[in-house]
Design a protein around this motif. Sequence first.
Motif, PDB file in Angstrom:
ATOM      1  N   MET A   1       0.830  -1.190   0.000  1.00 31.85           N
ATOM      2  CA  MET A   1       0.000   0.000   0.000  1.00 31.85           C
ATOM      3  C   MET A   1       0.874   1.254   0.000  1.00 31.85           C
ATOM      4  N   SER A   2       0.436   2.240  -0.722  1.00 32.05           N
ATOM      5  CA  SER A   2       1.180   3.488  -0.819  1.00 32.05           C
ATOM      6  C   SER A   2       1.095   4.258   0.495  1.00 32.05           C
ATOM      7  N   SER A   3       2.206   4.845   0.892  1.00 32.14           N
ATOM      8  CA  SER A   3       2.202   5.672   2.090  1.00 32.14           C
ATOM      9  C   SER A   3       1.996   7.138   1.716  1.00 32.14           C
ATOM     10  N   VAL A   4       1.791   7.399   0.417  1.00 27.88           N
ATOM     11  CA  VAL A   4       1.537   8.744  -0.073  1.00 27.88           C
ATOM     12  C   VAL A   4       0.096   8.796  -0.549  1.00 27.88           C
ATOM     13  N   SER A   5      -0.724   9.617   0.111  1.00 31.37           N
ATOM     14  CA  SER A   5      -2.130   9.662  -0.284  1.00 31.37           C
ATOM     15  C   SER A   5      -2.379  10.771  -1.299  1.00 31.37           C
ATOM     16  N   ALA A   6      -3.388  10.552  -2.132  1.00 27.97           N
ATOM     17  CA  ALA A   6      -3.778  11.554  -3.115  1.00 27.97           C
ATOM     18  C   ALA A   6      -4.712  12.550  -2.448  1.00 27.97           C
ATOM     19  N   VAL A   7      -4.479  13.830  -2.718  1.00 21.76           N
ATOM     20  CA  VAL A   7      -5.303  14.891  -2.165  1.00 21.76           C
ATOM     21  C   VAL A   7      -5.947  15.625  -3.340  1.00 21.76           C
ATOM     22  N   THR A   8      -7.186  16.030  -3.162  1.00 22.19           N
ATOM     23  CA  THR A   8      -7.917  16.740  -4.208  1.00 22.19           C
ATOM     24  C   THR A   8      -8.211  18.171  -3.766  1.00 22.19           C
ATOM     25  N   ASP A   9      -8.735  18.959  -4.689  1.00 20.49           N
ATOM     26  CA  ASP A   9      -9.154  20.319  -4.328  1.00 20.49           C
ATOM     27  C   ASP A   9     -10.115  20.262  -3.148  1.00 20.49           C
ATOM     28  N   ALA A  10     -10.994  19.250  -3.145  1.00 20.07           N
ATOM     29  CA  ALA A  10     -12.026  19.140  -2.104  1.00 20.07           C
ATOM     30  C   ALA A  10     -11.469  18.732  -0.742  1.00 20.07           C
ATOM     31  N   THR A  11     -10.405  17.920  -0.721  1.00 23.54           N
ATOM     32  CA  THR A  11      -9.880  17.412   0.554  1.00 23.54           C
ATOM     33  C   THR A  11      -8.640  18.162   1.037  1.00 23.54           C
ATOM     34  N   PHE A  12      -8.153  19.108   0.246  1.00 21.98           N
ATOM     35  CA  PHE A  12      -6.892  19.783   0.549  1.00 21.98           C
ATOM     36  C   PHE A  12      -6.875  20.446   1.928  1.00 21.98           C
ATOM     37  N   ALA A  13      -7.899  21.205   2.240  1.00 23.00           N
ATOM     38  CA  ALA A  13      -7.915  21.952   3.512  1.00 23.00           C
ATOM     39  C   ALA A  13      -7.821  21.021   4.709  1.00 23.00           C
TER      40      ALA A  13
END
Length: 107
Positions: A1-13
Amino acid sequence: MSSVSAVTDATFATEVLASDVPVVIDFWAEWCGPCRQMAPIVEELATELDGKVTFVKVDVDENPATARSFGIRSIPTFAVVRDGEVVHQFAGSRPKAAFRKEVERVL
């Protein structure tokens, strides 16, 4: 499993600005060769520095608002955010040791 998560405009804050630990943001895109070159290095450092810093990825094509707010003009670009503020930003691919040094400068 990746230890780097994807962040979106919606989840950034919530995932970056509200983080209790510093966050390294990897601004990248699927079509970017240097971005793909840096991916394994980012993954390795995310594992090695776990607990001290969080690593996230922002796909600039899918999340243009976040990329625009950081003034991203070229990728890969990396930003280190601590307490909701950008404390360091740098661009381009580099060897693992040099990348680690950039991150550790602000920890």
